[in-house]
Scaffold this active site. Structure first.
Site, PDB file in Angstrom:
ATOM      1  N   ASN A 114      24.200  13.083 -21.066  1.00 49.71           N
ATOM      2  CA  ASN A 114      25.209  14.066 -21.449  1.00 49.71           C
ATOM      3  C   ASN A 114      25.705  13.872 -22.871  1.00 49.71           C
ATOM      4  OD1 ASN A 114      25.277  15.447 -18.960  1.00 49.71           O
ATOM      5  ND2 ASN A 114      26.370  13.711 -18.085  1.00 49.71           N
ATOM      6  N   HIS A 137      30.284  21.389 -23.845  1.00 45.78           N
ATOM      7  CA  HIS A 137      30.798  22.206 -22.745  1.00 45.78           C
ATOM      8  C   HIS A 137      32.150  22.821 -23.116  1.00 45.78           C
ATOM      9  CE1 HIS A 137      28.211  20.109 -19.404  1.00 45.78           C
ATOM     10  NE2 HIS A 137      27.532  20.969 -20.131  1.00 45.78           N
ATOM     11  N   ARG A 151      22.549   7.565 -16.086  1.00 49.16           N
ATOM     12  CA  ARG A 151      22.174   8.977 -16.229  1.00 49.16           C
ATOM     13  C   ARG A 151      23.215   9.751 -17.049  1.00 49.16           C
ATOM     14  NH1 ARG A 151      19.446  13.368 -12.080  1.00 49.16           N
ATOM     15  NH2 ARG A 151      19.576  15.090 -13.571  1.00 49.16           N
ATOM     16  N   ARG A 155      20.945  24.672   4.541  1.00 43.43           N
ATOM     17  CA  ARG A 155      21.176  23.244   4.243  1.00 43.43           C
ATOM     18  C   ARG A 155      20.040  22.587   3.469  1.00 43.43           C
ATOM     19  NH1 ARG A 155      23.223  23.382   9.519  1.00 43.43           N
ATOM     20  NH2 ARG A 155      25.459  23.736   9.444  1.00 43.43           N
ATOM     21  N   LYS A 157      13.312  11.439 -19.952  1.00 39.34           N
ATOM     22  CA  LYS A 157      14.252  11.877 -18.916  1.00 39.34           C
ATOM     23  C   LYS A 157      13.847  11.329 -17.550  1.00 39.34           C
ATOM     24  CE  LYS A 157      17.053  15.322 -16.827  1.00 39.34           C
ATOM     25  NZ  LYS A 157      17.731  16.589 -16.887  1.00 39.34           N
ATOM     26  N   GLU A 204      18.195  19.418 -27.131  1.00 35.87           N
ATOM     27  CA  GLU A 204      18.025  18.455 -26.032  1.00 35.87           C
ATOM     28  C   GLU A 204      16.882  17.477 -26.359  1.00 35.87           C
ATOM     29  OE1 GLU A 204      20.338  18.428 -23.790  1.00 35.87           O
ATOM     30  OE2 GLU A 204      20.908  20.457 -23.167  1.00 35.87           O
ATOM     31  N   HIS A 236      27.484  16.610 -24.713  1.00 39.64           N
ATOM     32  CA  HIS A 236      27.789  17.663 -23.745  1.00 39.64           C
ATOM     33  C   HIS A 236      29.285  17.834 -23.467  1.00 39.64           C
ATOM     34  CE1 HIS A 236      23.506  17.664 -23.235  1.00 39.64           C
ATOM     35  NE2 HIS A 236      23.539  18.537 -22.248  1.00 39.64           N
ATOM     36  N   GLU A 241      23.500   9.744 -10.884  1.00 37.75           N
ATOM     37  CA  GLU A 241      24.431   9.506 -11.988  1.00 37.75           C
ATOM     38  C   GLU A 241      25.568   8.550 -11.609  1.00 37.75           C
ATOM     39  OE1 GLU A 241      24.878  12.830 -14.725  1.00 37.75           O
ATOM     40  OE2 GLU A 241      26.936  12.212 -15.096  1.00 37.75           O
ATOM     41  N   LYS A 260      19.420  18.377 -11.079  1.00 35.80           N
ATOM     42  CA  LYS A 260      20.797  18.888 -11.153  1.00 35.80           C
ATOM     43  C   LYS A 260      20.739  20.405 -11.052  1.00 35.80           C
ATOM     44  CE  LYS A 260      23.331  15.458 -13.794  1.00 35.80           C
ATOM     45  NZ  LYS A 260      24.081  15.204 -15.045  1.00 35.80           N
ATOM     46  N   HIS A 270      23.875  27.108 -24.911  1.00 41.75           N
ATOM     47  CA  HIS A 270      24.137  25.737 -24.471  1.00 41.75           C
ATOM     48  C   HIS A 270      23.600  24.725 -25.499  1.00 41.75           C
ATOM     49  CE1 HIS A 270      24.575  22.309 -21.799  1.00 41.75           C
ATOM     50  NE2 HIS A 270      23.298  22.011 -21.983  1.00 41.75           N
TER      51      HIS A 270
HETATM   52  P1  NAD Z   1      18.556  30.578 -20.442  1.00 42.04           P
HETATM   53  O1  NAD Z   1      18.098  30.259 -19.105  1.00 42.04           O
HETATM   54  O2  NAD Z   1      19.728  31.475 -20.587  1.00 42.04           O
HETATM   55  O3  NAD Z   1      17.340  31.168 -21.277  1.00 42.04           O
HETATM   56  C1  NAD Z   1      17.537  31.535 -22.600  1.00 42.04           C
HETATM   57  C2  NAD Z   1      17.093  32.990 -22.862  1.00 42.04           C
HETATM   58  O4  NAD Z   1      15.676  33.032 -22.986  1.00 42.04           O
HETATM   59  C3  NAD Z   1      17.429  33.960 -21.765  1.00 42.04           C
HETATM   60  O5  NAD Z   1      17.779  35.199 -22.334  1.00 42.04           O
HETATM   61  C4  NAD Z   1      16.120  34.080 -20.988  1.00 42.04           C
HETATM   62  O6  NAD Z   1      16.017  35.271 -20.273  1.00 42.04           O
HETATM   63  C5  NAD Z   1      15.134  34.028 -22.107  1.00 42.04           C
HETATM   64  N1  NAD Z   1      13.799  33.569 -21.785  1.00 42.04           N
HETATM   65  C6  NAD Z   1      13.442  32.599 -20.906  1.00 42.04           C
HETATM   66  N2  NAD Z   1      12.134  32.336 -21.023  1.00 42.04           N
HETATM   67  C7  NAD Z   1      11.655  33.152 -21.979  1.00 42.04           C
HETATM   68  C8  NAD Z   1      10.374  33.324 -22.549  1.00 42.04           C
HETATM   69  N3  NAD Z   1       9.355  32.557 -22.221  1.00 42.04           N
HETATM   70  N4  NAD Z   1      10.233  34.282 -23.499  1.00 42.04           N
HETATM   71  C9  NAD Z   1      11.294  35.032 -23.907  1.00 42.04           C
HETATM   72  N5  NAD Z   1      12.529  34.884 -23.425  1.00 42.04           N
HETATM   73  C10 NAD Z   1      12.705  33.945 -22.465  1.00 42.04           C
HETATM   74  O7  NAD Z   1      18.943  29.251 -21.255  1.00 42.04           O
HETATM   75  P2  NAD Z   1      18.276  27.805 -21.355  1.00 42.04           P
HETATM   76  O8  NAD Z   1      18.585  27.338 -22.730  1.00 42.04           O
HETATM   77  O9  NAD Z   1      16.893  27.796 -20.872  1.00 42.04           O
HETATM   78  O10 NAD Z   1      19.132  26.967 -20.319  1.00 42.04           O
HETATM   79  C11 NAD Z   1      20.508  26.757 -20.506  1.00 42.04           C
HETATM   80  C12 NAD Z   1      21.126  26.459 -19.163  1.00 42.04           C
HETATM   81  O11 NAD Z   1      20.561  25.257 -18.644  1.00 42.04           O
HETATM   82  C13 NAD Z   1      22.612  26.243 -19.212  1.00 42.04           C
HETATM   83  O12 NAD Z   1      23.212  26.939 -18.158  1.00 42.04           O
HETATM   84  C14 NAD Z   1      22.771  24.751 -19.009  1.00 42.04           C
HETATM   85  O13 NAD Z   1      23.984  24.407 -18.386  1.00 42.04           O
HETATM   86  C15 NAD Z   1      21.586  24.442 -18.137  1.00 42.04           C
HETATM   87  N6  NAD Z   1      21.142  23.047 -18.203  1.00 42.04           N
HETATM   88  C16 NAD Z   1      20.943  22.387 -17.032  1.00 42.04           C
HETATM   89  C17 NAD Z   1      20.477  21.086 -17.048  1.00 42.04           C
HETATM   90  C18 NAD Z   1      20.182  20.386 -15.762  1.00 42.04           C
HETATM   91  O14 NAD Z   1      19.922  19.177 -15.785  1.00 42.04           O
HETATM   92  N7  NAD Z   1      20.176  21.079 -14.644  1.00 42.04           N
HETATM   93  C19 NAD Z   1      20.208  20.456 -18.263  1.00 42.04           C
HETATM   94  C20 NAD Z   1      20.400  21.159 -19.446  1.00 42.04           C
HETATM   95  C21 NAD Z   1      20.874  22.466 -19.400  1.00 42.04           C
HETATM   96  N1  GLY Z   2      21.098  17.219 -18.361  1.00 46.34           N
HETATM   97  C1  GLY Z   2      21.729  16.033 -17.873  1.00 46.34           C
HETATM   98  C2  GLY Z   2      21.108  15.456 -16.661  1.00 46.34           C
HETATM   99  O1  GLY Z   2      20.131  15.964 -16.144  1.00 46.34           O
HETATM  100  O2  GLY Z   2      21.572  14.480 -16.169  1.00 46.34           O
END
Ligand code: NAD
Ligand code: GLY
Length: 357
Positions: free
Chosen positions: A242, A249, A238, A118, A224, A182, A245, A234, A140, A262
């Site tokens: 998006n 998406h 907030r 939890r 942010k 972003e 997005h 949100e 998130k 992404h």
């Molecule tokens: P990712 O986590 O897939 O990383 C991208 C690639 O880079 C992967 O292959 C990873 O292994 C590699 N990598 C990571 N660090 C590295 C480094 N220092 N050197 C070499 N390679 C490296 O993608 P991302 O773009 O970081 O994140 C995208 C994800 O984030 C999506 O799933 C998206 O939905 C999510 N997201 C979440 C929020 C949130 O608020 N929680 C906001 C934006 C995006």
């Molecule tokens: N990436 C959108 C949020 O964090 O609200």
């Protein structure tokens, strides 16, 4: 090192930004309450940075779980490996998870932390530009469902964020560009001065000039953090985060998770939001052209893939967390730096805009 704060009362936490931070024990220690630490990472990041992080945590009982790499593994199935590792190691409620990797690892480790017994503590150690400017901040967390992106999740704030900018040196160019989407987003939402700075400095950012990158990361996190502090769950503004997005998406789900990054989908999605805003008479063609130019200069796509037709977009966009009482809401713009969440459009004009994209 620069330190920012996400101002959330008793759940407030710091964001540390600078080079060579992920091996610094003193940044972790105040944010770990028990003795048990589980580092969650993936098979790409582990050989690069896991040893340094584990050395920094050598005073604790450390275990690790190394997941397969990729958006297509951001599933409930793969998430189960984190719960299994926690249980096999008899981790209790005072344990801390450390998310070492990009947004996929951050979202999955965060959701595991939100739900294990939890809720347990976790620390974000983002290693991609995208995760340093966006996903590690704000709490998130979650995984994808085959029918919709990020549809299973929870809000759960980390104890701190350690954004080591030197980790970006190993990031592939395509991933750097994805992160820039972003960054550009913050300028378009409510920071037109930052958008102007980005328009003038995009070449330095793409060339990984360290000072330019640190400035862009800090400004993005500050933008942010302000939005998250005002509307953590949100209920209102907030949702502006998006921008691009809902279109993005739909591209990610429509093309199959991982086909488009992404950030690439968000880049094209912001161009689509700009074009639709212009069609509604809310934005000048000059602003649309500037947006497309900056997104293109970041190395990002500026149009959606032909495979996702207007009809498919509408189908996919109906599964969006901003849909309320069956009504689609979009983040659109009344000019650069003036984003709004709105349902004040008719579906025919949206369909025409999607047809023209
Ligand atoms: P990712 O986590 O897939 O990383 C991208 C690639 O880079 C992967 O292959 C990873 O292994 C590699 N990598 C990571 N660090 C590295 C480094 N220092 N050197 C070499 N390679 C490296 O993608 P991302 O773009 O970081 O994140 C995208 C994800 O984030 C999506 O799933 C998206 O939905 C999510 N997201 C979440 C929020 C949130 O608020 N929680 C906001 C934006 C995006
Ligand atoms: N990436 C959108 C949020 O964090 O609200």
């Amino acid at each position: 090192m620069r330190t920012l704060k996400v101002d959330l009362g008793e759940r407030a936490y710091p964001i540390f930004i600078g080079p060579d931070l992920l091996g610094d024990t003193s940044l972790y220690a105040p944010h770990i309450h028990g003795q048990q630490v589980m580092v969650v990472t993936n098979e790409t990041v582990a050989p690069l940075y896991l040893e340094r992080v584990e050395n920094a945590l050598s005073g604790y009982r450390v275990a690790r779980v190394v997941l397969p790499d990729g958006e297509k593994y951001k599933t409930l199935d793969i998430l189960d490996r984190i719960y299994s590792a926690l249980l096999e190691n008899r981790f209790d409620r005072r344990c801390t998870l450390v998310a070492l990797g990009g947004g996929v690892i951050g979202d999955m480790a965060g959701f595991a932390a939100a739900s294990y017994q939890r809720g347990v503590n976790f620390i974000q150690v983002p290693t991609t530009l995208l995760s340093q400017v966006d996903s590690s901040v704000g709490g998130k967390t979650g995984v994808n469902h085959p029918l919709g992106k990020n549809m299973i999740g929870a809000f759960h704030q980390p104890q701190c964020v350690i954004a080591d900018t030197a980790a970006l040196n190993t990031l592939p160019d395509r991933e750097l560009s994805a992160g820039l989407a972003e960054v550009i987003k913050y300028g378009l939402i409510n920071d037109p001065e930052f958008f102007d700075w980005l328009a003038s400095n995009m070449t330095s950012l793409v060339a990984r000039d360290p000072a330019a990158l640190i400035y862009a990361i800090e400004r993005s996190c500050a933008d942010k953090a302000t939005v998250v502090a005002a509307d953590e769950l949100e209920a209102g503004q907030r949702a502006l985060l998006n921008l691009g997005h809902t279109f993005g998406h739909a591209i990610e789900t429509g093309m199959g998770y991982g086909a488009w990054l992404h950030g690439e989908a968000v880049g094209a999605g912001m161009c689509m939001a700009a074009a639709f805003s212009q069609r509604l008479g809310w934005m000048t063609q000059g602003d649309v052209d500037r947006i497309v130019e900056v997104i293109g200069a970041a190395g990002l796509p500026t149009a959606p893939p032909a495979e996702v037709t207007a009809e498919r977009f509408l189908e996919l966009m109906a599964v969006d967390k901003k849909v309320m009482d069956g009504q689609l809401r979009l983040v659109l713009m009344h000019g650069i730096g003036k984003a709004v969440v709105t349902s004040d459009f008719n579906m025919d004009s949206l369909r025409q805009s999607l047809d023209a994209a």
